[in-house]
Write a protein that holds these residues in place. Structure first.
Motif, PDB file in Angstrom:
ATOM      1  N   ALA A 110      55.213  36.967  39.471  1.00  0.00           N
ATOM      2  CA  ALA A 110      54.895  38.391  39.615  1.00  0.00           C
ATOM      3  C   ALA A 110      54.572  38.995  38.250  1.00  0.00           C
ATOM      4  O   ALA A 110      53.621  39.761  38.111  1.00  0.00           O
ATOM      5  CB  ALA A 110      56.046  39.132  40.274  1.00  0.00           C
ATOM      6  N   ASP A 111      55.373  38.635  37.223  1.00  0.00           N
ATOM      7  CA  ASP A 111      55.117  39.127  35.870  1.00  0.00           C
ATOM      8  C   ASP A 111      53.764  38.650  35.374  1.00  0.00           C
ATOM      9  O   ASP A 111      53.004  39.405  34.773  1.00  0.00           O
ATOM     10  CB  ASP A 111      56.213  38.672  34.901  1.00  0.00           C
ATOM     11  CG  ASP A 111      57.525  39.410  35.112  1.00  0.00           C
ATOM     12  OD1 ASP A 111      57.516  40.441  35.825  1.00  0.00           O
ATOM     13  OD2 ASP A 111      58.554  38.961  34.573  1.00  0.00           O
ATOM     14  N   SER A 112      53.463  37.384  35.617  1.00  0.00           N
ATOM     15  CA  SER A 112      52.195  36.805  35.195  1.00  0.00           C
ATOM     16  C   SER A 112      51.026  37.502  35.882  1.00  0.00           C
ATOM     17  O   SER A 112      50.029  37.846  35.242  1.00  0.00           O
ATOM     18  CB  SER A 112      52.181  35.308  35.507  1.00  0.00           C
ATOM     19  OG  SER A 112      50.939  34.748  35.190  1.00  0.00           O
ATOM     20  N   GLU A 113      51.165  37.738  37.180  1.00  0.00           N
ATOM     21  CA  GLU A 113      50.116  38.427  37.932  1.00  0.00           C
ATOM     22  C   GLU A 113      49.953  39.854  37.431  1.00  0.00           C
ATOM     23  O   GLU A 113      48.845  40.365  37.317  1.00  0.00           O
ATOM     24  CB  GLU A 113      50.429  38.412  39.422  1.00  0.00           C
ATOM     25  CG  GLU A 113      50.255  37.058  40.060  1.00  0.00           C
ATOM     26  CD  GLU A 113      50.701  37.014  41.513  1.00  0.00           C
ATOM     27  OE1 GLU A 113      51.202  38.044  42.035  1.00  0.00           O
ATOM     28  OE2 GLU A 113      50.560  35.948  42.134  1.00  0.00           O
ATOM     29  N   GLU A 114      51.070  40.492  37.100  1.00  0.00           N
ATOM     30  CA  GLU A 114      51.034  41.858  36.587  1.00  0.00           C
ATOM     31  C   GLU A 114      50.327  41.899  35.232  1.00  0.00           C
ATOM     32  O   GLU A 114      49.518  42.783  34.971  1.00  0.00           O
ATOM     33  CB  GLU A 114      52.467  42.386  36.462  1.00  0.00           C
ATOM     34  CG  GLU A 114      52.573  43.882  36.450  1.00  0.00           C
ATOM     35  CD  GLU A 114      54.015  44.323  36.527  1.00  0.00           C
ATOM     36  OE1 GLU A 114      54.501  44.852  35.515  1.00  0.00           O
ATOM     37  OE2 GLU A 114      54.644  44.136  37.590  1.00  0.00           O
ATOM     38  N   ARG A 119      45.525  43.016  32.003  1.00  0.00           N
ATOM     39  CA  ARG A 119      44.427  42.556  31.155  1.00  0.00           C
ATOM     40  C   ARG A 119      43.077  42.911  31.777  1.00  0.00           C
ATOM     41  O   ARG A 119      42.170  43.355  31.089  1.00  0.00           O
ATOM     42  CB  ARG A 119      44.517  41.040  30.931  1.00  0.00           C
ATOM     43  CG  ARG A 119      45.520  40.659  29.879  1.00  0.00           C
ATOM     44  CD  ARG A 119      45.382  39.183  29.493  1.00  0.00           C
ATOM     45  NE  ARG A 119      46.699  38.682  29.162  1.00  0.00           N
ATOM     46  CZ  ARG A 119      47.400  37.805  29.862  1.00  0.00           C
ATOM     47  NH1 ARG A 119      46.893  37.241  30.932  1.00  0.00           N
ATOM     48  NH2 ARG A 119      48.594  37.436  29.486  1.00  0.00           N
ATOM     49  N   GLU A 120      42.971  42.701  33.092  1.00  0.00           N
ATOM     50  CA  GLU A 120      41.728  43.034  33.790  1.00  0.00           C
ATOM     51  C   GLU A 120      41.435  44.521  33.673  1.00  0.00           C
ATOM     52  O   GLU A 120      40.298  44.926  33.421  1.00  0.00           O
ATOM     53  CB  GLU A 120      41.819  42.635  35.265  1.00  0.00           C
ATOM     54  CG  GLU A 120      41.732  41.149  35.506  1.00  0.00           C
ATOM     55  CD  GLU A 120      41.930  40.787  36.981  1.00  0.00           C
ATOM     56  OE1 GLU A 120      41.868  41.707  37.842  1.00  0.00           O
ATOM     57  OE2 GLU A 120      42.155  39.603  37.259  1.00  0.00           O
ATOM     58  N   GLU A 121      42.480  45.341  33.851  1.00  0.00           N
ATOM     59  CA  GLU A 121      42.295  46.789  33.740  1.00  0.00           C
ATOM     60  C   GLU A 121      41.872  47.173  32.326  1.00  0.00           C
ATOM     61  O   GLU A 121      41.009  48.033  32.143  1.00  0.00           O
ATOM     62  CB  GLU A 121      43.576  47.521  34.138  1.00  0.00           C
ATOM     63  CG  GLU A 121      43.857  47.462  35.627  1.00  0.00           C
ATOM     64  CD  GLU A 121      45.214  48.037  36.003  1.00  0.00           C
ATOM     65  OE1 GLU A 121      45.975  48.445  35.093  1.00  0.00           O
ATOM     66  OE2 GLU A 121      45.509  48.077  37.208  1.00  0.00           O
ATOM     67  N   GLU A 122      42.488  46.526  31.324  1.00  0.00           N
ATOM     68  CA  GLU A 122      42.113  46.796  29.929  1.00  0.00           C
ATOM     69  C   GLU A 122      40.658  46.412  29.693  1.00  0.00           C
ATOM     70  O   GLU A 122      39.912  47.152  29.050  1.00  0.00           O
ATOM     71  CB  GLU A 122      43.012  46.025  28.967  1.00  0.00           C
ATOM     72  CG  GLU A 122      44.394  46.615  28.823  1.00  0.00           C
ATOM     73  CD  GLU A 122      45.294  45.767  27.921  1.00  0.00           C
ATOM     74  OE1 GLU A 122      44.762  44.930  27.151  1.00  0.00           O
ATOM     75  OE2 GLU A 122      46.515  45.955  27.984  1.00  0.00           O
ATOM     76  N   ASN A 123      40.255  45.255  30.207  1.00  0.00           N
ATOM     77  CA  ASN A 123      38.862  44.810  30.053  1.00  0.00           C
ATOM     78  C   ASN A 123      37.910  45.788  30.738  1.00  0.00           C
ATOM     79  O   ASN A 123      36.864  46.127  30.190  1.00  0.00           O
ATOM     80  CB  ASN A 123      38.667  43.399  30.615  1.00  0.00           C
ATOM     81  CG  ASN A 123      39.327  42.331  29.760  1.00  0.00           C
ATOM     82  OD1 ASN A 123      39.604  42.567  28.583  1.00  0.00           O
ATOM     83  ND2 ASN A 123      39.587  41.179  30.332  1.00  0.00           N
ATOM     84  N   ASP A 124      38.285  46.248  31.936  1.00  0.00           N
ATOM     85  CA  ASP A 124      37.459  47.210  32.658  1.00  0.00           C
ATOM     86  C   ASP A 124      37.344  48.505  31.857  1.00  0.00           C
ATOM     87  O   ASP A 124      36.262  49.089  31.749  1.00  0.00           O
ATOM     88  CB  ASP A 124      38.036  47.514  34.045  1.00  0.00           C
ATOM     89  CG  ASP A 124      37.905  46.341  35.016  1.00  0.00           C
ATOM     90  OD1 ASP A 124      37.158  45.394  34.692  1.00  0.00           O
ATOM     91  OD2 ASP A 124      38.569  46.375  36.078  1.00  0.00           O
ATOM     92  N   ASP A 125      38.474  48.953  31.277  1.00  0.00           N
ATOM     93  CA  ASP A 125      38.468  50.169  30.458  1.00  0.00           C
ATOM     94  C   ASP A 125      37.580  49.988  29.235  1.00  0.00           C
ATOM     95  O   ASP A 125      36.809  50.886  28.878  1.00  0.00           O
ATOM     96  CB  ASP A 125      39.889  50.541  30.013  1.00  0.00           C
ATOM     97  CG  ASP A 125      40.750  51.061  31.162  1.00  0.00           C
ATOM     98  OD1 ASP A 125      40.178  51.401  32.219  1.00  0.00           O
ATOM     99  OD2 ASP A 125      41.990  51.127  30.991  1.00  0.00           O
TER     100      ASP A 125
END
Length: 142
Positions: A110-114, A119-125
């Motif tokens: 769960a931590d890894s997925e979070e 990271r994906e959200e940061e990349n999108d931002d």
């Protein structure tokens, strides 16, 4: 402590299931016999608990542990129960260890997925900001 002696009895469903497992198929038991077995089982549990508590008190502890129960069985002269109880205790401990490890693995996953999601959200931002900067640059050029 219990207010009435009946409060100390084990649940009838539990007693009935134990009795059915112990008796061969087709053997019935009367209500009176079931009640007597229930009372005897309750007395046994109370006596074993009291003996185990004595070992905890001697050890200056307030919490009964498996060792106290095993010592109580020996003191009560139920030595033949000790080996099966130890086996059951080992099975229980292995199961608990497995559950604990499974929970750890689940938490790690769960931590890894979070972290991946973050990271994906940061990349999108970052991508959005770059696009906005490009749009701003294009507006300035026009």
């Amino acid at each position: 402590m219990a207010e009435r002696p009946e409060d100390l009895n084990l649940p009838n469903a539990v007693i009935t299931r134990i009795i059915k497992e112990a008796l061969p198929d087709g053997v019935n038991i009367s209500k009176e016999a079931r009640s007597a077995i229930s009372r005897a089982a309750s007395v046994f549990v109370l006596y074993a608990t009291s003996c185990a508590n004595n070992f905890a008190v001697k050890g200056k502890r307030k919490t009964l542990n498996a060792g106290d129960v095993l010592s109580a069985m020996e003191e009560m002269e139920f030595q033949r129960f000790i080996a099966p109880l130890k086996e059951s205790l080992e099975v229980y401990r292995r199961e608990q260890k497995g559950k604990k490890e499974a929970r750890k693995d689940k938490d790690k996953k769960a931590d890894s997925e979070e972290q991946d999601k973050s990271r994906e959200e940061e990349n999108d931002d970052d991508e959005r900001m770059e696009e906005e900067e490009q749009n701003d640059d294009e507006e300035v050029d026009n």
